[in-house]
Design a protein around this motif. Structure first.
Motif, mmCIF file in Angstrom:
data_model
loop_
_atom_site.group_PDB
_atom_site.id
_atom_site.type_symbol
_atom_site.label_atom_id
_atom_site.label_comp_id
_atom_site.label_asym_id
_atom_site.label_seq_id
_atom_site.Cartn_x
_atom_site.Cartn_y
_atom_site.Cartn_z
ATOM 1 N N GLY A 1 75.905 54.790 31.786
ATOM 2 C CA GLY A 1 76.330 55.074 33.217
ATOM 3 C C GLY A 1 76.345 53.974 34.302
ATOM 4 N N ARG A 2 75.871 52.593 33.530
ATOM 5 C CA ARG A 2 75.610 51.666 34.690
ATOM 6 C C ARG A 2 76.832 50.909 34.911
ATOM 7 N NH1 ARG A 2 71.639 51.071 30.732
ATOM 8 N NH2 ARG A 2 72.763 49.428 29.830
ATOM 9 N N VAL A 3 77.596 51.643 36.038
ATOM 10 C CA VAL A 3 78.786 51.290 36.566
ATOM 11 C C VAL A 3 78.525 51.232 38.081
ATOM 12 C CG1 VAL A 3 81.373 51.962 37.270
ATOM 13 C CG2 VAL A 3 79.945 52.411 34.693
ATOM 14 N N VAL B 1 82.161 42.788 33.426
ATOM 15 C CA VAL B 1 81.050 43.076 32.446
ATOM 16 C C VAL B 1 80.015 42.210 32.423
ATOM 17 C CG1 VAL B 1 80.693 43.745 30.041
ATOM 18 C CG2 VAL B 1 82.883 44.366 31.327
ATOM 19 N N TYR B 2 78.701 42.531 32.445
ATOM 20 C CA TYR B 2 77.748 41.659 32.381
ATOM 21 C C TYR B 2 76.939 41.998 31.266
ATOM 22 C CZ TYR B 2 79.095 39.857 36.882
ATOM 23 O OH TYR B 2 79.884 38.957 37.892
ATOM 24 N N SER B 3 76.670 40.988 30.140
ATOM 25 C CA SER B 3 75.728 41.178 29.026
ATOM 26 C C SER B 3 74.976 40.123 28.820
ATOM 27 C CB SER B 3 76.685 41.450 27.852
ATOM 28 O OG SER B 3 76.186 41.237 26.798
ATOM 29 N N ILE C 1 78.599 47.334 34.121
ATOM 30 C CA ILE C 1 80.068 47.060 34.706
ATOM 31 C C ILE C 1 80.192 46.834 36.344
ATOM 32 C CG2 ILE C 1 82.342 47.982 34.930
ATOM 33 C CD1 ILE C 1 81.847 49.420 32.249
ATOM 34 N N ILE C 2 80.879 46.170 36.821
ATOM 35 C CA ILE C 2 81.372 46.168 38.084
ATOM 36 C C ILE C 2 82.603 46.417 38.468
ATOM 37 C CG2 ILE C 2 81.309 44.848 40.263
ATOM 38 C CD1 ILE C 2 78.969 43.425 39.525
ATOM 39 N N VAL C 3 83.064 47.386 39.093
ATOM 40 C CA VAL C 3 84.428 47.664 39.499
ATOM 41 C C VAL C 3 84.582 46.584 40.852
ATOM 42 C CG1 VAL C 3 86.173 49.277 40.097
ATOM 43 C CG2 VAL C 3 84.457 49.949 38.620
ATOM 44 N N GLY C 4 85.421 45.458 40.510
ATOM 45 C CA GLY C 4 85.232 44.653 41.548
ATOM 46 C C GLY C 4 86.660 44.504 42.712
ATOM 47 N N GLU C 5 87.203 43.344 42.652
ATOM 48 C CA GLU C 5 87.852 42.980 43.624
ATOM 49 C C GLU C 5 89.348 43.762 43.322
ATOM 50 O OE1 GLU C 5 86.791 40.720 41.382
ATOM 51 O OE2 GLU C 5 85.102 40.118 42.551
#
Length: 137
Positions: A29-31, A70-72, A44-48
């Motif tokens: 759930g890391r959003v 997405v960062y990994s 995940i980042i919901v961004g621009e």
């Protein structure tokens, strides 16, 4: 006066990802909606977002671009690419919103790059959504 679909769409996407069982399994759930200082990877980042509208005296249609990140820190790009594939599967479809008629969606751009630290994989996917306003506020 027309009210943009942008905020409703952003919130719907964010909440959809937060509650999705595939995202729960893959990312616990890391959003987020902003960068994380002490992050647990992957996330995940919901961004621009950006909006282009086409307004007439009787109608309003909007194209809304939404960029997700997405960062990994996996040793290769596979994890980031796999999560982008999941995002495309979950989001490149009709998202129903009150007061707006969904017209279409598509993936506009997708890539995985290596961040400046030379270790973090940064996946970027930009989706475009087209909505027609059903009502005027």
């Amino acid at each position: 006066m027309w009210v943009s679909v942008e905020d409703d769409l952003f919130n719907n996407i964010y909440n959809k990802l937060k509650s999705d069982p595939i995202i729960q399994k893959q990312l616990d759930g890391r959003v987020f909606d902003s960068a994380q200082k002490d992050a647990v990877y992957p996330y995940i980042i919901v961004g621009e977002t950006n909006v282009t509208n086409n307004e007439s005296t009787t109608d309003m249609v909007e194209d809304v671009g939404v960029t997700l990140h997405v960062y990994s820190q996996a040793p290769n790009r596979h994890e980031a690419t796999y999560i982008l594939k999941i995002l495309g599967y979950l989001l490149n479809r009709e998202i129903e919103l009150n007061d707006y008629e969904f017209k279409r969606s598509r993936i506009d751009n997708q890539e995985v790059i290596t961040d400046i630290d030379q270790y973090t994989k940064h996946g970027i996917i930009r989706l475009l959504f087209k909505y027609r306003h059903k009502t005027k506020y």
